[in-house]
Design a protein around this motif. Structure first.
Motif, PDB file in Angstrom:
ATOM      1  N   THR A  89     -39.499   8.633   6.865  1.00  0.00           N
ATOM      2  CA  THR A  89     -39.101   9.693   5.939  1.00  0.00           C
ATOM      3  C   THR A  89     -39.678  11.019   6.420  1.00  0.00           C
ATOM      4  OG1 THR A  89     -41.031   9.661   4.467  1.00  0.00           O
ATOM      5  CG2 THR A  89     -39.327   7.970   4.113  1.00  0.00           C
ATOM      6  N   GLN A  90     -39.279  12.087   5.752  1.00  0.00           N
ATOM      7  CA  GLN A  90     -39.801  13.404   6.101  1.00  0.00           C
ATOM      8  C   GLN A  90     -41.288  13.516   5.766  1.00  0.00           C
ATOM      9  OE1 GLN A  90     -37.286  16.275   4.123  1.00  0.00           O
ATOM     10  NE2 GLN A  90     -35.687  16.132   5.685  1.00  0.00           N
ATOM     11  N   ARG A  91     -41.790  12.585   4.976  1.00  0.00           N
ATOM     12  CA  ARG A  91     -43.206  12.614   4.582  1.00  0.00           C
ATOM     13  C   ARG A  91     -44.078  11.741   5.477  1.00  0.00           C
ATOM     14  NH1 ARG A  91     -43.434  10.817  -1.446  1.00  0.00           N
ATOM     15  NH2 ARG A  91     -45.602  11.537  -1.230  1.00  0.00           N
ATOM     16  N   SER A 136     -43.916  10.679  15.580  1.00  0.00           N
ATOM     17  CA  SER A 136     -42.992   9.841  16.343  1.00  0.00           C
ATOM     18  C   SER A 136     -41.758   9.501  15.509  1.00  0.00           C
ATOM     19  CB  SER A 136     -43.688   8.557  16.776  1.00  0.00           C
ATOM     20  OG  SER A 136     -42.760   7.659  17.369  1.00  0.00           O
ATOM     21  N   SER A 137     -40.569   9.514  16.156  1.00  0.00           N
ATOM     22  CA  SER A 137     -39.339   9.168  15.449  1.00  0.00           C
ATOM     23  C   SER A 137     -39.183   7.662  15.298  1.00  0.00           C
ATOM     24  CB  SER A 137     -38.125   9.728  16.201  1.00  0.00           C
ATOM     25  OG  SER A 137     -38.068   9.197  17.523  1.00  0.00           O
ATOM     26  N   ASN A 138     -39.951   6.906  16.082  1.00  0.00           N
ATOM     27  CA  ASN A 138     -39.898   5.444  16.005  1.00  0.00           C
ATOM     28  C   ASN A 138     -41.292   4.873  16.249  1.00  0.00           C
ATOM     29  OD1 ASN A 138     -38.895   2.793  15.832  1.00  0.00           O
ATOM     30  ND2 ASN A 138     -38.560   2.719  18.049  1.00  0.00           N
ATOM     31  N   PRO A 139     -42.187   5.044  15.278  1.00  0.00           N
ATOM     32  CA  PRO A 139     -43.562   4.571  15.475  1.00  0.00           C
ATOM     33  C   PRO A 139     -43.649   3.047  15.444  1.00  0.00           C
ATOM     34  CG  PRO A 139     -43.260   5.365  13.233  1.00  0.00           C
ATOM     35  CD  PRO A 139     -41.993   5.681  13.961  1.00  0.00           C
ATOM     36  N   GLU A 143     -47.962   0.306  20.296  1.00  0.00           N
ATOM     37  CA  GLU A 143     -47.263   0.863  21.450  1.00  0.00           C
ATOM     38  C   GLU A 143     -47.551   2.349  21.590  1.00  0.00           C
ATOM     39  OE1 GLU A 143     -43.114   0.060  21.518  1.00  0.00           O
ATOM     40  OE2 GLU A 143     -43.341  -2.117  21.378  1.00  0.00           O
ATOM     41  N   GLY A 144     -47.857   2.764  22.839  1.00  0.00           N
ATOM     42  CA  GLY A 144     -48.056   4.183  23.142  1.00  0.00           C
ATOM     43  C   GLY A 144     -49.096   4.844  22.268  1.00  0.00           C
ATOM     44  N   THR A 145     -48.705   5.987  21.710  1.00  0.00           N
ATOM     45  CA  THR A 145     -49.626   6.753  20.867  1.00  0.00           C
ATOM     46  C   THR A 145     -49.942   6.046  19.563  1.00  0.00           C
ATOM     47  OG1 THR A 145     -47.788   7.985  19.879  1.00  0.00           O
ATOM     48  CG2 THR A 145     -48.841   8.953  21.829  1.00  0.00           C
ATOM     49  N   CYS A 146     -49.171   5.014  19.235  1.00  0.00           N
ATOM     50  CA  CYS A 146     -49.375   4.286  17.976  1.00  0.00           C
ATOM     51  C   CYS A 146     -50.217   3.026  18.167  1.00  0.00           C
ATOM     52  CB  CYS A 146     -48.031   3.933  17.350  1.00  0.00           C
ATOM     53  SG  CYS A 146     -47.060   5.377  16.860  1.00  0.00           S
TER      54      CYS A 146
END
Length: 214
Positions: A89-91, A136-139, A143-146
């Motif tokens: 979401t935007q939040r 991130s648009s797909n956390p 993985e990666g930064t997540c």
């Protein structure tokens, strides 16, 4: 806020101690906590950690022999091990934690102890490792930064004889940083009671804290 029946606790040590003392504890956490005294659970947040927004205080009266060891596990809400909330979401964001407690003599009302930097707190869940995960648009957890970091809870950490000498001291945070919400204002807090957590209010998601009341 709820009042629980008094619980009499046996001191799990061979040390000779004084007569049991009856205490009233007030605890507020963002978002959830469980508190034990001398290894016995005496209070748990009545709102489950799975509740996204839960800001409430709890009060309990109990008796225990001195010295007594108070152990509190506190958790900030997260949807998964990314450490994020409102994912997709935007939040979408990292949450922020916070814990404050005070203990009074139930008979006299005198203040016995409070949460402050003298407590020892171990962070056992940190996420995300990189703050850019928040945007991130797909956390994806792990993985990666997540990526995330988890430490197993030490065996016996709630017991009086557990050695917490190597645990770091609690980090004190300002009320402005924690921004306490529902439930906090229902308690008359001592001016010496301080908000504590790990060093990072946003990325430290689960903390284990201990104190000994002499």
């Amino acid at each position: 806020m709820r009042n629980l029946l008094a619980v009499t606790l046996a001191l799990a040590t061979t040390q000779v101690s004084a007569e049991p003392l009856t205490l009233t504890a007030d605890v507020w956490a963002d978002n959830w906590f469980q508190m034990s005294v001398n290894g016995t659970s005496v209070l748990e947040d009545s709102v489950p950690i799975t509740t996204e927004r839960s800001f409430n205080a709890e009060t309990v009266t109990f008796s225990a022999e001195l010295p007594m060891t108070v152990a509190i596990k506190a958790m900030d809400f997260k949807e998964n091990d990314t450490g994020l909330e409102y994912i997709g979401t935007q939040r979408q964001q990292m949450g922020d934690g916070g814990l404050i407690a005070q203990f009074r003599n139930a008979e006299t009302g005198d203040l016995v102890t409070v949460t402050d930097q003298a407590m020892r707190c171990l962070v056992v869940h940190t996420a995300p490792v990189d703050r850019s995960c928040e945007s991130s648009s797909n956390p994806v957890a792990g993985e990666g930064t997540c990526a995330f970091e988890i430490t197993e809870e030490p065996n016996g950490w709630k017991l009086p004889d557990f050695d917490d000498a190597e645990w770091p001291q609690a980090t004190v945070h300002t009320a402005q940083s924690v921004d306490p919400k529902d439930g906090y204002d229902r308690i008359t807090w001592s001016g010496t009671a301080q908000f504590i957590w790990g060093p990072d209010l946003e990325r430290d998601n689960t903390v284990l804290c201990r104190l000994t009341i002499q």
